[in-house]
Design a protein around this motif. Structure first.
Motif, mmCIF file in Angstrom:
data_model
loop_
_atom_site.group_PDB
_atom_site.id
_atom_site.type_symbol
_atom_site.label_atom_id
_atom_site.label_comp_id
_atom_site.label_asym_id
_atom_site.label_seq_id
_atom_site.Cartn_x
_atom_site.Cartn_y
_atom_site.Cartn_z
ATOM 1 N N THR A 92 0.431 -1.344 -0.324
ATOM 2 C CA THR A 92 0.120 -0.166 -0.089
ATOM 3 C C THR A 92 0.633 1.606 -0.113
ATOM 4 O OG1 THR A 92 -0.268 -0.276 2.214
ATOM 5 C CG2 THR A 92 -1.797 -1.314 1.206
ATOM 6 N N SER A 93 1.546 1.395 0.235
ATOM 7 C CA SER A 93 2.679 2.585 0.906
ATOM 8 C C SER A 93 3.330 3.100 -0.773
ATOM 9 C CB SER A 93 4.038 2.276 1.509
ATOM 10 O OG SER A 93 4.896 1.162 1.210
ATOM 11 N N ILE A 94 3.625 1.685 -1.391
ATOM 12 C CA ILE A 94 4.183 2.199 -2.856
ATOM 13 C C ILE A 94 2.800 2.378 -3.772
ATOM 14 C CG2 ILE A 94 5.355 0.748 -4.697
ATOM 15 C CD1 ILE A 94 6.940 -0.761 -2.667
ATOM 16 N N ALA A 95 1.658 1.979 -3.701
ATOM 17 C CA ALA A 95 0.759 2.236 -4.294
ATOM 18 C C ALA A 95 0.821 3.880 -4.046
ATOM 19 C CB ALA A 95 0.024 1.433 -4.662
ATOM 20 N N ARG A 96 0.634 3.790 -2.479
ATOM 21 C CA ARG A 96 0.172 5.774 -2.652
ATOM 22 C C ARG A 96 0.783 6.790 -2.857
ATOM 23 N NH1 ARG A 96 -2.748 2.589 2.727
ATOM 24 N NH2 ARG A 96 -4.693 2.902 2.052
ATOM 25 N N LYS A 97 1.961 6.066 -2.479
ATOM 26 C CA LYS A 97 3.206 6.922 -3.186
ATOM 27 C C LYS A 97 3.263 7.254 -4.386
ATOM 28 C CE LYS A 97 8.492 7.233 -3.695
ATOM 29 N NZ LYS A 97 9.735 5.892 -3.481
ATOM 30 N N TRP A 98 2.747 6.527 -5.645
ATOM 31 C CA TRP A 98 2.320 6.748 -6.739
ATOM 32 C C TRP A 98 1.667 7.272 -7.057
ATOM 33 C CZ3 TRP A 98 4.824 4.131 -11.854
ATOM 34 C CH2 TRP A 98 6.208 3.262 -11.791
ATOM 35 N N LEU A 99 0.281 7.666 -6.647
ATOM 36 C CA LEU A 99 -0.640 7.748 -6.282
ATOM 37 C C LEU A 99 -1.096 9.341 -5.477
ATOM 38 C CD1 LEU A 99 -3.584 5.491 -5.047
ATOM 39 C CD2 LEU A 99 -3.955 6.451 -7.248
ATOM 40 N N HIS A 100 -0.184 9.771 -4.981
ATOM 41 C CA HIS A 100 -0.304 10.852 -4.411
ATOM 42 C C HIS A 100 1.421 11.933 -4.431
ATOM 43 C CE1 HIS A 100 -4.004 9.869 -3.268
ATOM 44 N NE2 HIS A 100 -3.608 8.771 -2.191
ATOM 45 N N ASP A 101 2.893 10.956 -4.798
ATOM 46 C CA ASP A 101 3.561 12.312 -4.607
ATOM 47 C C ASP A 101 3.328 12.920 -5.919
ATOM 48 O OD1 ASP A 101 4.229 11.004 -1.904
ATOM 49 O OD2 ASP A 101 5.995 10.112 -3.292
ATOM 50 N N GLY A 102 4.181 14.063 -5.652
ATOM 51 C CA GLY A 102 4.474 14.996 -7.297
ATOM 52 C C GLY A 102 3.302 15.638 -7.887
ATOM 53 N N ASP A 103 2.976 14.989 -8.740
ATOM 54 C CA ASP A 103 1.475 15.017 -9.702
ATOM 55 C C ASP A 103 0.211 14.446 -9.478
ATOM 56 O OD1 ASP A 103 2.617 17.360 -10.513
ATOM 57 O OD2 ASP A 103 3.859 16.932 -12.223
ATOM 58 N N GLY A 104 1.110 12.960 -8.546
ATOM 59 C CA GLY A 104 -0.090 11.839 -8.574
ATOM 60 C C GLY A 104 -0.164 11.109 -10.441
ATOM 61 N N LEU A 105 -0.778 10.243 -10.032
ATOM 62 C CA LEU A 105 -0.834 9.305 -11.173
ATOM 63 C C LEU A 105 -0.978 9.877 -12.164
ATOM 64 C CD1 LEU A 105 -1.231 6.031 -11.482
ATOM 65 C CD2 LEU A 105 -4.105 6.256 -11.297
ATOM 66 N N GLN A 106 -0.080 9.742 -13.326
ATOM 67 C CA GLN A 106 0.204 10.069 -14.833
ATOM 68 C C GLN A 106 -0.743 9.123 -16.308
ATOM 69 O OE1 GLN A 106 0.996 13.427 -15.210
ATOM 70 N NE2 GLN A 106 0.650 13.536 -12.547
#
Length: 572
Positions: free
Chosen positions: A215-229
């Motif tokens: 879940t930590s990897i998934a949420r990082k991709w979802l929310h870090d920076g510009d989010g899910l691209q």
């Protein structure tokens, strides 16, 4: 009885995989599949070779083979090695199959219908030295996020940040090393993941029992920076699934193929269809695993993978399924793993560092490796393979604890009572105490296996073996036999039944040794010990047995030193 669908991340086709790959997906998936089958559940365990993309083309070019011929040959090699490690797949498919072509094109068509695919004119890197567009992963450079100097154009394996080739500092061709690169315009299809972000976010938030790593990897991709691209799902290549909108041609996409990361997870579904085809079954037989409108609603779907694969299985593949707006089965649980490192460094397929699956089986049988890898699985953090630790674990756990118990009990019985379970005597306080101790231990072992807590399960299994050894040492039937042979008979009768019990419990970890133990006890009774006292009376007095060959040979210092030296450098 539950229905459990299990998939492990697809091994890539370009060469034989190392032990780090094995323990990161296929081997723990096999452990879980074997255990669930033993508990009476209906299991579908699926894997396949991932065969598309530039790495396959380049690997084929190195051997002088056509890429299709190369992939067919390497599929057979990988399937044989999987069998060598006793991986019990119900089907081991191929992402280049006709089934995967059709399903990938089907999903693309549905996504387009629902507005989740966009045609984008983009700039892509062209290498003059190589005479071709370079796929993202074949452009290397320095990561702008963490400074790692071997980041790929799609993702930095050091910090896991998703990248585009143009993000890299000092980019170069990973094929030729050339920096003579040009950015050219080309048109590609993009999966509009951003439109599904909230839907995916809610779905991941609902998975309260997933490992933190997942879940930590998934949420990082979802929310870090510009989010899910949004993500490109086509490439300018010849080898792959041709771009089509279902059965129809896709104007403007002629000569292009779907990106390997789009079609590879769809192969989980396609491989199950391949299983049906290979076994003379109908579409209904595989659809009941994958279509929630055709029986899949009562399936528990579990995926196994290394942490580098988590983003594609928590975001991109779910986006494909959700965006189709069809009733396909979403994963229920993702068991992800950290990395297994090798003797002070990293395992590396590209650099040939570490022990590879074929080399491992040339050295020792599968059970030696299965036990060490699973009992040291990198669940909560990275773990490290060292030859000293491997030697110690094999010698102590397998040879001294389990193997020695089986050998001492069977040889002593043969010498004093003959090759049959002895009669006479009754269980006393020591035997009752052992049974009382084993019952909660076996229940704990079951709980760890069901929760996929692999190291804890291995630890509990070893403790169960140790309990038998401690009992044997304390009871000392060789001494009791001198003055009270009936007491010794009861002790050995219990110990022989323990061998059968150990075989049943140990089968998910060490299936060959388990088969040898059952064969030695001359029984096909492999019922799970729901009732431990009854399980320890399964072999009655007079039941014949044989003394098995040595289950596990100890690793000598000379052998360890030789292997250490042999695998110190790159594979040639």
């Amino acid at each position: 009885m539950a229905r459990i669908l299990i998939t492990s991340a697809l091994p890539y086709i370009n060469g034989i995989k190392h032990l780090g790959n094995l323990v990161g997906s296929q081997l723990p998936a096999d452990l879980y599949a074997r255990y669930m089958r033993q508990r009476g559940h209906e299991v579908m365990f699926i894997c396949a070779t991932d065969e598309h993309g530039t790495p396959a083309e380049l690997a084929a070019a190195k051997t002088g083979e056509d890429v299709a011929e190369y992939c067919a040959r390497m599929h057979d090699v990988q399937a044989e090695l999987a069998e060598g490690f006793r991986l019990s797949f119900d089907h081991y498919g191929r992402s280049s199959s006709a089934r995967n072509h059709a399903l990938t094109q089907h999903f693309a068509g549905k996504l387009a219908e629902n507005g989740f695919i966009e045609e984008v004119s983009e700039k892509q890197v062209y290498s003059h030295a190589d005479g071709r567009f370079l796929p993202d992963r074949y452009i290397e450079g320095t990561c702008p996020n963490c400074g790692y100097d071997k980041a790929r154009g799609d993702q930095c394996e050091n910090c896991t940040k998703q990248l585009d080739p143009t993000d890299l500092i000092n980019p170069r061709s990973a094929i030729s090393g050339s920096t003579d690169l040009e950015v050219r315009e080309t048109k590609h299809l993009y999966l509009r993941q951003s439109l599904l972000k909230d839907e995916i976010d809610r779905w991941i938030d609902s998975q309260t029992d997933w490992p933190i790593l997942t879940t930590s990897i998934a949420r990082k991709w979802l929310h870090d920076g510009d989010g899910l691209q949004d993500r490109g799902i086509t490439r300018d290549l010849k080898w792959g699934v041709p771009v089509k909108k279902g059965d129809a041609d896709w104007p403007g996409m002629e000569g292009k193929v779907f990106y390997v990361w789009f079609d590879a997870p769809i192969e989980y579904i396609a491989a199950t269809a391949e299983w049906a085809d290979a076994n003379g079954k109908s579409d209904t037989d595989w659809e009941r695993w994958w279509r929630t409108d055709k029986g899949g609603d009562d399936v528990r779907y579990v995926q196994f993978m290394g942490k580098d694969n988590v983003p594609f299985h928590t975001l991109s593949f779910p986006a494909t399924i959700m965006g189709s707006r069809e009733p396909w089965k979403l994963v229920d649980y993702i068991k992800s793993f950290n990395y297994l490192n090798y003797d002070g460094g990293q395992f590396s397929t590209s650099q040939g560092r570490g022990v590879f699956m074929d080399q491992a089986l040339e050295i020792l049988p599968a059970d030696y490796w299965r036990w060490w890898l699973l009992s040291h699985a990198p669940e909560n953090s990275d773990s490290e393979f060292t030859w000293e630790n491997f030697q110690a674990s094999v010698n102590k756990d397998l040879a001294d604890v389990l193997g020695n118990f089986v050998s001492r009990v069977t040889k002593f019985c043969r010498s004093k009572f003959g090759e049959a379970v002895p009669e006479g005597g009754t269980f006393g306080p020591a035997e009752e105490a052992l049974i009382a101790d084993l019952t909660p231990r076996i229940r704990a072992y079951e709980a760890h296996m069901e929760a996929m807590e692999i190291r804890k399960a291995a630890g509990e299994l070893r403790a169960i073996w140790v309990a038998g050894n401690e009992y044997l040492q304390s009871a000392a039937p060789w001494s009791a036999f001198k003055t009270a042979p009936e007491t010794a008979a009861a002790q050995i009768r219990l110990a022989l039944n323990l061998i059968r019990l150990y075989a049943v419990l140990s089968r998910p970890f060490i299936p060959d040794a388990a088969a040898s133990m059952l064969a030695a006890m001359q029984t096909r009774d492999d019922r799970w010990p729901d009732d431990v006292p009854a399980a320890l009376a399964a072999l009655p007095s007079g039941h014949a047995f044989t003394v098995p060959d040595v289950l596990f040979h100890k690793i000598t210092d000379e052998e360890r030193e030789g292997w250490q030296e042999k695998f110190a450098g790159a594979r040639v």
